[in-house]
Write a protein that holds these residues in place. Structure first.
Motif, PDB file in Angstrom:
ATOM      1  N   LYS A  79      -1.294   7.686   3.079  1.00 30.17           N
ATOM      2  CA  LYS A  79       0.155   7.605   3.265  1.00 30.17           C
ATOM      3  C   LYS A  79       0.686   6.252   2.792  1.00 30.17           C
ATOM      4  O   LYS A  79       1.813   6.157   2.296  1.00 30.17           O
ATOM      5  CB  LYS A  79       0.502   7.795   4.749  1.00 30.17           C
ATOM      6  N   MET A  80      -0.120   5.210   2.957  1.00 29.25           N
ATOM      7  CA  MET A  80       0.319   3.879   2.558  1.00 29.25           C
ATOM      8  C   MET A  80       0.567   3.821   1.050  1.00 29.25           C
ATOM      9  O   MET A  80       1.587   3.274   0.600  1.00 29.25           O
ATOM     10  CB  MET A  80      -0.728   2.838   2.962  1.00 29.25           C
ATOM     11  N   TRP A  82       1.202   6.353  -0.903  1.00 30.41           N
ATOM     12  CA  TRP A  82       2.363   7.224  -1.148  1.00 30.41           C
ATOM     13  C   TRP A  82       3.662   6.478  -0.832  1.00 30.41           C
ATOM     14  O   TRP A  82       4.624   6.541  -1.608  1.00 30.41           O
ATOM     15  CB  TRP A  82       2.246   8.481  -0.287  1.00 30.41           C
ATOM     16  N   SER A  83       3.674   5.761   0.289  1.00 30.35           N
ATOM     17  CA  SER A  83       4.878   5.035   0.693  1.00 30.35           C
ATOM     18  C   SER A  83       5.235   3.936  -0.299  1.00 30.35           C
ATOM     19  O   SER A  83       6.415   3.616  -0.482  1.00 30.35           O
ATOM     20  CB  SER A  83       4.682   4.406   2.080  1.00 30.35           C
ATOM     21  N   GLY A  84       4.233   3.357  -0.945  1.00 29.53           N
ATOM     22  CA  GLY A  84       4.486   2.242  -1.847  1.00 29.53           C
ATOM     23  C   GLY A  84       4.985   2.631  -3.220  1.00 29.53           C
ATOM     24  O   GLY A  84       5.470   1.770  -3.971  1.00 29.53           O
ATOM     25  N   ASN A  86       7.448   3.990  -5.985  1.00 31.19           N
ATOM     26  CA  ASN A  86       8.902   4.062  -6.144  1.00 31.19           C
ATOM     27  C   ASN A  86       9.287   5.503  -6.470  1.00 31.19           C
ATOM     28  O   ASN A  86       9.189   5.948  -7.616  1.00 31.19           O
ATOM     29  CB  ASN A  86       9.362   3.110  -7.250  1.00 31.19           C
ATOM     30  N   LYS A  87       9.717   6.237  -5.460  1.00 29.29           N
ATOM     31  CA  LYS A  87      10.026   7.665  -5.626  1.00 29.29           C
ATOM     32  C   LYS A  87      11.210   7.881  -6.566  1.00 29.29           C
ATOM     33  O   LYS A  87      11.234   8.854  -7.322  1.00 29.29           O
ATOM     34  CB  LYS A  87      10.339   8.311  -4.270  1.00 29.29           C
ATOM     35  N   ASN A  99       1.151  13.458  -0.723  1.00 27.47           N
ATOM     36  CA  ASN A  99       0.008  13.054   0.063  1.00 27.47           C
ATOM     37  C   ASN A  99      -0.236  14.138   1.104  1.00 27.47           C
ATOM     38  O   ASN A  99       0.644  14.466   1.887  1.00 27.47           O
ATOM     39  CB  ASN A  99       0.223  11.709   0.758  1.00 27.47           C
ATOM     40  N   SER A 194      -4.841   0.573  -1.095  1.00 27.88           N
ATOM     41  CA  SER A 194      -3.682   1.440  -1.284  1.00 27.88           C
ATOM     42  C   SER A 194      -2.534   0.706  -1.959  1.00 27.88           C
ATOM     43  O   SER A 194      -1.791   1.281  -2.760  1.00 27.88           O
ATOM     44  CB  SER A 194      -3.221   1.989   0.074  1.00 27.88           C
ATOM     45  N   ASN A 195      -2.378  -0.590  -1.622  1.00 28.18           N
ATOM     46  CA  ASN A 195      -1.310  -1.375  -2.255  1.00 28.18           C
ATOM     47  C   ASN A 195      -1.550  -1.536  -3.749  1.00 28.18           C
ATOM     48  O   ASN A 195      -0.608  -1.531  -4.552  1.00 28.18           O
ATOM     49  CB  ASN A 195      -1.160  -2.735  -1.579  1.00 28.18           C
ATOM     50  N   ALA A 198      -0.694   1.817  -5.498  1.00 30.87           N
ATOM     51  CA  ALA A 198       0.759   1.968  -5.635  1.00 30.87           C
ATOM     52  C   ALA A 198       1.309   1.026  -6.702  1.00 30.87           C
ATOM     53  O   ALA A 198       2.208   1.400  -7.468  1.00 30.87           O
ATOM     54  CB  ALA A 198       1.440   1.699  -4.288  1.00 30.87           C
TER      55      ALA A 198
END
Length: 217
Positions: A79-80, A82-84, A86-87, A99, A194-195, A198
């Protein structure tokens, strides 16, 4: 103690300038076509080792660019990550980020097969339509499952970003991906996260997103 006075909107630009200066001081010259990705990973992690360890297959950037222009989906293992991503930049190109790690069906499959949720989520993602980019920043088991599906001829990703961090099977899983004929961007060794996954996705997106103006370094 003296602080450098930088406007909020200029912090990223100034950071990239510092990264470029320090790389030059180290005698490191980045490939022009990959510099924007490597610098963004360094910017995210403050780790200059990535200038040496971030590894690209021969056609990785060309294939990733083509896929994104075709509205590719990006699938992450956490999820991390995915959150990072830029959608908005991704959606501007017609793509979506997914995710599946918390999905009930993925949990059920993982329990039934005795595998990790990250591995089970790869099987679910394999059913998506269109070009697929996999961004793995945490789970080597996701890379291992990707390798299995590729070897079996059941999956042909447009790109694999293989940057899991850790000690157990991490190096081996990355090496497996580099043995395939699938385009990849891999951080050799134990480092990643994860960072970082992303950051690589965003570097690819920003290089295509005209709404951000000139290409980012």
């Amino acid at each position: 103690m003296e602080f450098e006075h930088v406007k909020p909107m200029d912090i990223e630009k100034r950071s990239m300038e510092i990264i470029g200066q320090e790389l030059a001081e180290m005698g490191i010259s980045l490939p022009a076509d990959k510099a924007h990705i490597i610098k963004r990973v360094i910017h995210t992690s403050a780790d200059f080792d990535y200038a040496q360890t971030l590894t690209f297959s021969e056609d990785a950037l060309e294939r990733a660019t083509d896929a994104l222009k075709q509205g590719a989906s990006i699938i992450t293992d956490t999820k991390m990550a995915w959150s990072g991503i830029n959608k908005r930049a991704l959606e501007n190109l017609g793509g979506q980020a997914y995710n599946f790690i918390s999905d009930e069906d993925v949990a059920a499959i993982a329990k039934e097969k005795g595998c990790t949720r990250a591995a089970a989520s790869i099987d679910k993602a394999a059913n998506l339509n269109g070009p697929l980019i996999f961004a793995v920043g945490n789970a080597p088991t996701a890379l291992i499952r990707l390798h299995e599906l590729i070897t079996e001829g059941k999956l042909k990703p447009a790109l694999i970003i293989g940057v899991p961090v850790g000690f157990v099977n991490v190096v081996q899983a990355k090496e497996l991906i580099m043995e395939t004929d699938v385009p990849y961007i891999v951080a050799r060794g134990r480092k990643g996260g994860s960072n970082v996954a992303a950051a690589i996705c965003n570097a690819l997106l920003y290089n295509l997103d005209s709404s951000r103006g000139a290409k980012k370094p």
